[in-house]
Design a protein around this motif. Structure first.
Motif, PDB file in Angstrom:
ATOM      1  N   LEU A 227      -1.882 -13.457  -4.858  1.00 34.71           N
ATOM      2  CA  LEU A 227      -2.903 -12.557  -4.306  1.00 34.71           C
ATOM      3  C   LEU A 227      -2.312 -11.187  -3.996  1.00 34.71           C
ATOM      4  O   LEU A 227      -2.991 -10.169  -4.148  1.00 34.71           O
ATOM      5  N   GLY A 228      -1.061 -11.154  -3.578  1.00 30.66           N
ATOM      6  CA  GLY A 228      -0.429  -9.882  -3.251  1.00 30.66           C
ATOM      7  C   GLY A 228      -0.355  -8.948  -4.441  1.00 30.66           C
ATOM      8  O   GLY A 228      -0.575  -7.737  -4.311  1.00 30.66           O
ATOM      9  N   ILE A 229      -0.069  -9.485  -5.608  1.00 24.03           N
ATOM     10  CA  ILE A 229       0.054  -8.655  -6.805  1.00 24.03           C
ATOM     11  C   ILE A 229      -1.276  -8.527  -7.538  1.00 24.03           C
ATOM     12  O   ILE A 229      -1.756  -7.428  -7.810  1.00 24.03           O
ATOM     13  N   ASN A 230      -1.903  -9.661  -7.869  1.00 21.37           N
ATOM     14  CA  ASN A 230      -3.095  -9.643  -8.715  1.00 21.37           C
ATOM     15  C   ASN A 230      -4.329  -9.072  -8.027  1.00 21.37           C
ATOM     16  O   ASN A 230      -5.171  -8.462  -8.697  1.00 21.37           O
ATOM     17  N   LEU A 231      -4.469  -9.313  -6.726  1.00 18.36           N
ATOM     18  CA  LEU A 231      -5.653  -8.832  -6.015  1.00 18.36           C
ATOM     19  C   LEU A 231      -5.347  -7.613  -5.150  1.00 18.36           C
ATOM     20  O   LEU A 231      -5.968  -6.561  -5.302  1.00 18.36           O
ATOM     21  N   TRP A 232      -4.360  -7.729  -4.267  1.00 24.13           N
ATOM     22  CA  TRP A 232      -4.052  -6.583  -3.407  1.00 24.13           C
ATOM     23  C   TRP A 232      -3.524  -5.406  -4.218  1.00 24.13           C
ATOM     24  O   TRP A 232      -3.768  -4.243  -3.880  1.00 24.13           O
ATOM     25  N   GLY A 233      -2.856  -5.687  -5.337  1.00 25.80           N
ATOM     26  CA  GLY A 233      -2.418  -4.596  -6.197  1.00 25.80           C
ATOM     27  C   GLY A 233      -3.594  -3.795  -6.728  1.00 25.80           C
ATOM     28  O   GLY A 233      -3.565  -2.559  -6.772  1.00 25.80           O
ATOM     29  N   VAL A 234      -4.659  -4.491  -7.126  1.00 24.57           N
ATOM     30  CA  VAL A 234      -5.866  -3.824  -7.608  1.00 24.57           C
ATOM     31  C   VAL A 234      -6.586  -3.118  -6.459  1.00 24.57           C
ATOM     32  O   VAL A 234      -7.058  -1.987  -6.601  1.00 24.57           O
ATOM     33  N   ILE A 235      -6.662  -3.792  -5.307  1.00 25.17           N
ATOM     34  CA  ILE A 235      -7.285  -3.168  -4.134  1.00 25.17           C
ATOM     35  C   ILE A 235      -6.558  -1.877  -3.780  1.00 25.17           C
ATOM     36  O   ILE A 235      -7.186  -0.829  -3.550  1.00 25.17           O
ATOM     37  N   HIS A 236      -5.241  -1.931  -3.734  1.00 27.13           N
ATOM     38  CA  HIS A 236      -4.470  -0.735  -3.382  1.00 27.13           C
ATOM     39  C   HIS A 236      -4.699   0.383  -4.393  1.00 27.13           C
ATOM     40  O   HIS A 236      -4.879   1.550  -4.026  1.00 27.13           O
ATOM     41  N   GLY A 237      -4.685   0.030  -5.686  1.00 27.79           N
ATOM     42  CA  GLY A 237      -4.897   1.045  -6.709  1.00 27.79           C
ATOM     43  C   GLY A 237      -6.261   1.706  -6.588  1.00 27.79           C
ATOM     44  O   GLY A 237      -6.384   2.936  -6.704  1.00 27.79           O
ATOM     45  N   CYS A 238      -7.291   0.915  -6.348  1.00 27.52           N
ATOM     46  CA  CYS A 238      -8.640   1.468  -6.193  1.00 27.52           C
ATOM     47  C   CYS A 238      -8.766   2.260  -4.897  1.00 27.52           C
ATOM     48  O   CYS A 238      -9.376   3.338  -4.866  1.00 27.52           O
ATOM     49  N   HIS A 239      -8.196   1.746  -3.833  1.00 27.32           N
ATOM     50  CA  HIS A 239      -8.267   2.417  -2.530  1.00 27.32           C
ATOM     51  C   HIS A 239      -7.625   3.804  -2.583  1.00 27.32           C
ATOM     52  O   HIS A 239      -8.165   4.769  -2.024  1.00 27.32           O
TER      53      HIS A 239
ATOM     54  N   LYS B 229      -8.160 -13.110  -9.719  1.00 22.93           N
ATOM     55  CA  LYS B 229      -8.863 -12.400 -10.779  1.00 22.93           C
ATOM     56  C   LYS B 229     -10.363 -12.291 -10.489  1.00 22.93           C
ATOM     57  O   LYS B 229     -10.997 -11.293 -10.872  1.00 22.93           O
ATOM     58  N   ALA B 230     -10.923 -13.294  -9.816  1.00 27.48           N
ATOM     59  CA  ALA B 230     -12.329 -13.192  -9.408  1.00 27.48           C
ATOM     60  C   ALA B 230     -12.519 -12.039  -8.428  1.00 27.48           C
ATOM     61  O   ALA B 230     -13.509 -11.293  -8.489  1.00 27.48           O
ATOM     62  N   GLY B 231     -11.552 -11.866  -7.535  1.00 29.43           N
ATOM     63  CA  GLY B 231     -11.611 -10.740  -6.607  1.00 29.43           C
ATOM     64  C   GLY B 231     -11.510  -9.411  -7.324  1.00 29.43           C
ATOM     65  O   GLY B 231     -12.218  -8.449  -6.985  1.00 29.43           O
ATOM     66  N   ALA B 232     -10.649  -9.333  -8.337  1.00 25.41           N
ATOM     67  CA  ALA B 232     -10.510  -8.091  -9.104  1.00 25.41           C
ATOM     68  C   ALA B 232     -11.800  -7.759  -9.837  1.00 25.41           C
ATOM     69  O   ALA B 232     -12.198  -6.585  -9.924  1.00 25.41           O
ATOM     70  N   LEU B 233     -12.479  -8.775 -10.361  1.00 29.28           N
ATOM     71  CA  LEU B 233     -13.751  -8.546 -11.041  1.00 29.28           C
ATOM     72  C   LEU B 233     -14.818  -8.092 -10.055  1.00 29.28           C
ATOM     73  O   LEU B 233     -15.567  -7.141 -10.325  1.00 29.28           O
ATOM     74  N   ALA B 234     -14.907  -8.750  -8.896  1.00 31.45           N
ATOM     75  CA  ALA B 234     -15.898  -8.366  -7.891  1.00 31.45           C
ATOM     76  C   ALA B 234     -15.666  -6.945  -7.396  1.00 31.45           C
ATOM     77  O   ALA B 234     -16.620  -6.176  -7.194  1.00 31.45           O
TER      78      ALA B 234
ATOM     79  N   LEU C 141       0.826  -1.203   0.000  1.00 28.28           N
ATOM     80  CA  LEU C 141       0.000   0.000   0.000  1.00 28.28           C
ATOM     81  C   LEU C 141       0.862   1.256   0.000  1.00 28.28           C
ATOM     82  O   LEU C 141       0.571   2.223  -0.721  1.00 28.28           O
ATOM     83  N   SER C 142       1.924   1.262   0.791  1.00 30.17           N
ATOM     84  CA  SER C 142       2.776   2.448   0.866  1.00 30.17           C
ATOM     85  C   SER C 142       3.380   2.790  -0.496  1.00 30.17           C
ATOM     86  O   SER C 142       3.557   3.960  -0.833  1.00 30.17           O
ATOM     87  N   ALA C 143       3.684   1.766  -1.297  1.00 29.84           N
ATOM     88  CA  ALA C 143       4.260   2.001  -2.621  1.00 29.84           C
ATOM     89  C   ALA C 143       3.225   2.619  -3.560  1.00 29.84           C
ATOM     90  O   ALA C 143       3.553   3.494  -4.368  1.00 29.84           O
ATOM     91  N   VAL C 144       1.969   2.175  -3.464  1.00 30.20           N
ATOM     92  CA  VAL C 144       0.924   2.737  -4.321  1.00 30.20           C
ATOM     93  C   VAL C 144       0.573   4.154  -3.871  1.00 30.20           C
ATOM     94  O   VAL C 144       0.282   5.028  -4.695  1.00 30.20           O
ATOM     95  N   GLN C 145       0.628   4.405  -2.574  1.00 28.31           N
ATOM     96  CA  GLN C 145       0.430   5.779  -2.095  1.00 28.31           C
ATOM     97  C   GLN C 145       1.521   6.698  -2.634  1.00 28.31           C
ATOM     98  O   GLN C 145       1.248   7.840  -3.027  1.00 28.31           O
ATOM     99  N   LYS C 146       2.755   6.199  -2.662  1.00 24.06           N
ATOM    100  CA  LYS C 146       3.852   6.981  -3.240  1.00 24.06           C
ATOM    101  C   LYS C 146       3.634   7.173  -4.739  1.00 24.06           C
ATOM    102  O   LYS C 146       3.946   8.239  -5.298  1.00 24.06           O
TER     103      LYS C 146
END
Length: 280
Positions: A120-132, A168-173, A74-79
């Protein structure tokens, strides 16, 4: 394409952040956005590849910058958001959460926890962080959009691809949830769900054994150009489409699973076993 919503008001030129922009679909997004007159912040965990994409854009007369970002943090996406504010002349109006990895070849219960966490860290949490990080900014400014690169795997649930399918299912949801939350705000959300696209995800991922052999054989025969996929996606996003399934087989799987879910589940297992048998 499904779920069309028209933009609510004219928007300034695109100012985009693209993750995983060093290769594959992310690179194609960055180049096409620039070709259409947008400025791009090219983000990748590999600094050299991010810089190569940005250099190619600048060589063609476009505006581009390169930064390193590990989207699993998350800190990297905030940066990344701070970098975008500092480097881009206009506020970010498009975020492409594209960074992704592939894992496959082992059944659930035998896939290692390390592979689960990595995927999950890249494919899902990466998308979560970007959206957040970016969704509140876009909501406040009242225009723009988010494109989340999911996959047909988000709903096809192919055997021996557990971590990838779940991520990827998490990214779609998340895309569907965010689209509902942002309805009427002027901010669009699109989920890209392709089947086989010619990228380096197979070479750089952790797809093993017979599944790897089958994947590469299918990719060689049926893989499509990321440039084509990206052009279709950007056009659909501009129209306000929530779902982009750029290939016929992606749309066929989507409809088949919804109309005959039980038969689909049995069929996909048989097709997988037949495919693996054929490679021996």
């Amino acid at each position: 394409m499904f779920g069309s919503r028209l933009p609510q008001k004219p928007e300034p030129p695109v100012s985009a952040v693209v993750t995983g922009a060093g290769s594959g679909i992310g690179r194609a997004f960055a180049l096409e956005i620039a070709r259409r007159g947008g400025a791009v912040l090219c983000s990748d965990i590999n600094e050299a590849s991010a810089r190569a994409t940005a250099d190619d854009i600048r060589a063609s007369g476009g505006e581009a910058h390169a930064v390193v970002c590990d989207v699993s943090k998350l800190s990297a996406v905030q940066k990344l958001a701070r970098d975008a504010e500092a480097l881009l002349a206009e506020p970010v109006s498009l975020v492409v959460n594209n960074a992704g990895v592939g894992v496959g070849g082992m059944p659930v219960g035998e896939t290692t926890m390390a592979d689960w966490k990595w995927t999950l860290g890249i494919n899902l949490w990466g998308v979560i962080h970007g959206c957040h990080v970016f969704a509140p900014k876009l909501r406040e400014q009242g225009y723009g959009g988010i494109i989340n690169v999911a996959s047909t795997a988000s709903y096809s649930a192919a055997p021996l691809m557990g971590p990838y399918n779940v991520s990827k299912a998490g990214a779609l949801a998340l895309s569907e949830t965010l689209s509902a939350e942002l309805a009427g705000t002027g901010v669009r959300v699109t989920a890209l769900c392709p089947t086989l696209v010619k990228t380096n995800i197979g070479a750089n991922g952790r797809i093993t054994g017979d599944t790897s052999k089958l994947f590469h054989r299918l990719m060689d025969r049926f893989g499509v150009s990321p440039d084509r996929v990206v052009r279709m996606t950007l056009d659909a996003h501009r129209r306000g489409d929530l779902y982009v399934m750029p290939q016929f087989d992606a749309r066929l799987i989507w409809r088949t699973k919804r109309f005959v879910p039980r038969s689909y589940a049995m069929g996909v297992g048989l097709v997988n076993r037949f495919g693996l048998r054929r490679i021996h």
